[in-house]
Design an enzyme around this catalytic site. Structure first.
Site, PDB file in Angstrom:
ATOM      1  N   ASP A  79      10.760  48.504  -4.019  1.00 29.71           N
ATOM      2  CA  ASP A  79      10.425  49.926  -3.891  1.00 29.71           C
ATOM      3  C   ASP A  79      11.671  50.816  -3.908  1.00 29.71           C
ATOM      4  OD1 ASP A  79       7.675  49.499  -3.799  1.00 29.71           O
ATOM      5  OD2 ASP A  79       7.694  49.186  -1.614  1.00 29.71           O
TER       6      ASP A  79
ATOM      7  N   HIS B 283       8.967  44.840  -9.024  1.00 28.73           N
ATOM      8  CA  HIS B 283       9.888  45.881  -8.569  1.00 28.73           C
ATOM      9  C   HIS B 283      10.205  45.703  -7.085  1.00 28.73           C
ATOM     10  CE1 HIS B 283       5.997  47.438  -7.297  1.00 28.73           C
ATOM     11  NE2 HIS B 283       6.624  48.254  -6.474  1.00 28.73           N
TER      12      HIS B 283
ATOM     13  N   HIS C 181       7.832  42.773  -5.667  1.00 31.69           N
ATOM     14  CA  HIS C 181       6.382  42.623  -5.636  1.00 31.69           C
ATOM     15  C   HIS C 181       5.747  43.201  -6.887  1.00 31.69           C
ATOM     16  CE1 HIS C 181       7.215  46.441  -3.585  1.00 31.69           C
ATOM     17  NE2 HIS C 181       6.001  46.862  -3.946  1.00 31.69           N
TER      18      HIS C 181
ATOM     19  N   ARG D 114       0.270  53.742   1.879  1.00 31.92           N
ATOM     20  CA  ARG D 114       1.576  53.091   2.003  1.00 31.92           C
ATOM     21  C   ARG D 114       2.551  53.976   2.771  1.00 31.92           C
ATOM     22  NH1 ARG D 114       5.574  51.412  -2.898  1.00 31.92           N
ATOM     23  NH2 ARG D 114       6.597  53.351  -2.284  1.00 31.92           N
TER      24      ARG D 114
END
Ligand code: SIN
Length: 298
Positions: free
Chosen positions: A100, A98, A257, A272
């Site tokens: 983000d 994907h 990623h 994150r």
């Protein structure tokens, strides 16, 4: 200023000789932004940043971006806790290829992930260069994609594509699910041009892209599958083994990623943050619209 050890010829570099806690002057910040543009994902070992330090680092790349659909850390609207407990069954957050939140009108330009607790083995993350994937894409697919939009939807958070209970990430990740608004289509160019390097790069991913513009979902799927198989070729990937205190920063427009879910019986905890940037655009296509067809050949 710092050392730069590429992990592969196409993507990823470990940055050494730098303490991200001790202040980042403007010239160092510029060098880090340049390094990110070159390598697409940077890794810094032994940093052990606290939340404030992580937010400060993030902001040298762009304004903090607030994540939708994933509950933020209490009192920290720009931080999400990426956690899987040792006894947690099911999928892991980010456990498919994907980019983000690509289904947003303005997806984050990049992300910063800081490892607190990691399995002694397993729990690696892979990144793949979408610039390298574009460079080596078959001519018929380049022709199909150039100047075409793709439609992105928030599949994991909506109703139409809701993931099965077994594949969802577990209870530690608090997400908003089943929101019909997440099924709304958001259009982005299938091919972008990097604002710094001017390299072309694919901007497609299977987690959020539902179809190509001008094609139905059924027509698009075999084409998207073929592109995705190429776009995640091992030759364009790096795989990173985490250690506590490591920080990764990636360019969300230039990469996909994948968090590997192979660490059963181990706890994994990360924080994150994400940063904003320009909306995804294909600069060359924009030039084409303004100046004529030559711009599209670059
Ligand atoms: C993510 O997709 O941002 C999470 C990656 C990871 O946990 O390795």
């Amino acid at each position: 200023m710092f050392t730069e050890n590429p992990l592969t010829p196409h993507i990823g570099a470990e940055i050494g000789g730098i303490d991200l806690k001790s202040g980042i002057p403007a010239d160092l910040a510029q060098s880090l932004r340049d390094a990110l543009a070159r390598h697409q994902v940077l890794f810094f070992r032994n940093q052990h940043l606290d939340i404030e330090q992580q937010k400060t680092l993030t902001q040298i790349f762009g304004p903090l971006h607030q994540s939708s659909y994933v509950e933020a850390l209490e009192g920290e609207p720009y931080v999400i806790r990426v956690l899987k407990e040792a006894d947690e069954a099911g999928g892991t957050f980010g456990g498919n290829w994907h980019t983000d939140f690509s289904f947003l009108e303005s997806p984050p330009a990049g992300s910063v992930l800081s490892a607190v607790e990691v399995p002694s083995v397993g729990g690696d993350t892979l990144w793949v260069s979408q610039a390298a994937a574009w460079d080596h894409l078959a001519a018929d697919l380049r022709e199909l994609l150039l100047g075409r939009d793709a439609l992105h939807v928030g599949k994991p958070y909506g109703q139409k594509w809701a993931p099965s209970a077994e594949t969802r990430s577990g209870a530690s990740m608090k997400m908003l699910r089943g929101d019909p608004n997440a099924d709304a289509e958001q259009r982005h160019p299938a091919v972008l041009q990097h604002p710094v390097t001017r390299r072309r790069m694919l901007f497609l991913n299977p987690t959020y892209v539902s179809r190509l513009d001008g094609m139905s979902e059924q027509e698009s799927q075999p084409v998207l599958d073929r592109i995705q198989a190429h776009a995640t070729s091992p030759e364009f990937c790096c795989r990173f083994r985490w250690t506590p205190g490591t920080v990764a920063i990636w360019d969300n427009m230039a990469t996909q990623h994948f968090a590997v879910n192979d660490y059963f019986d181990h706890r994994r905890l990360m924080y994150r943050t994400t940063f904003s940037g320009p909306k995804p655009v294909d600069l060359a296509a924009a030039r084409h619209a303004a100046t004529g067809p030559d711009a599209l050949t670059s």
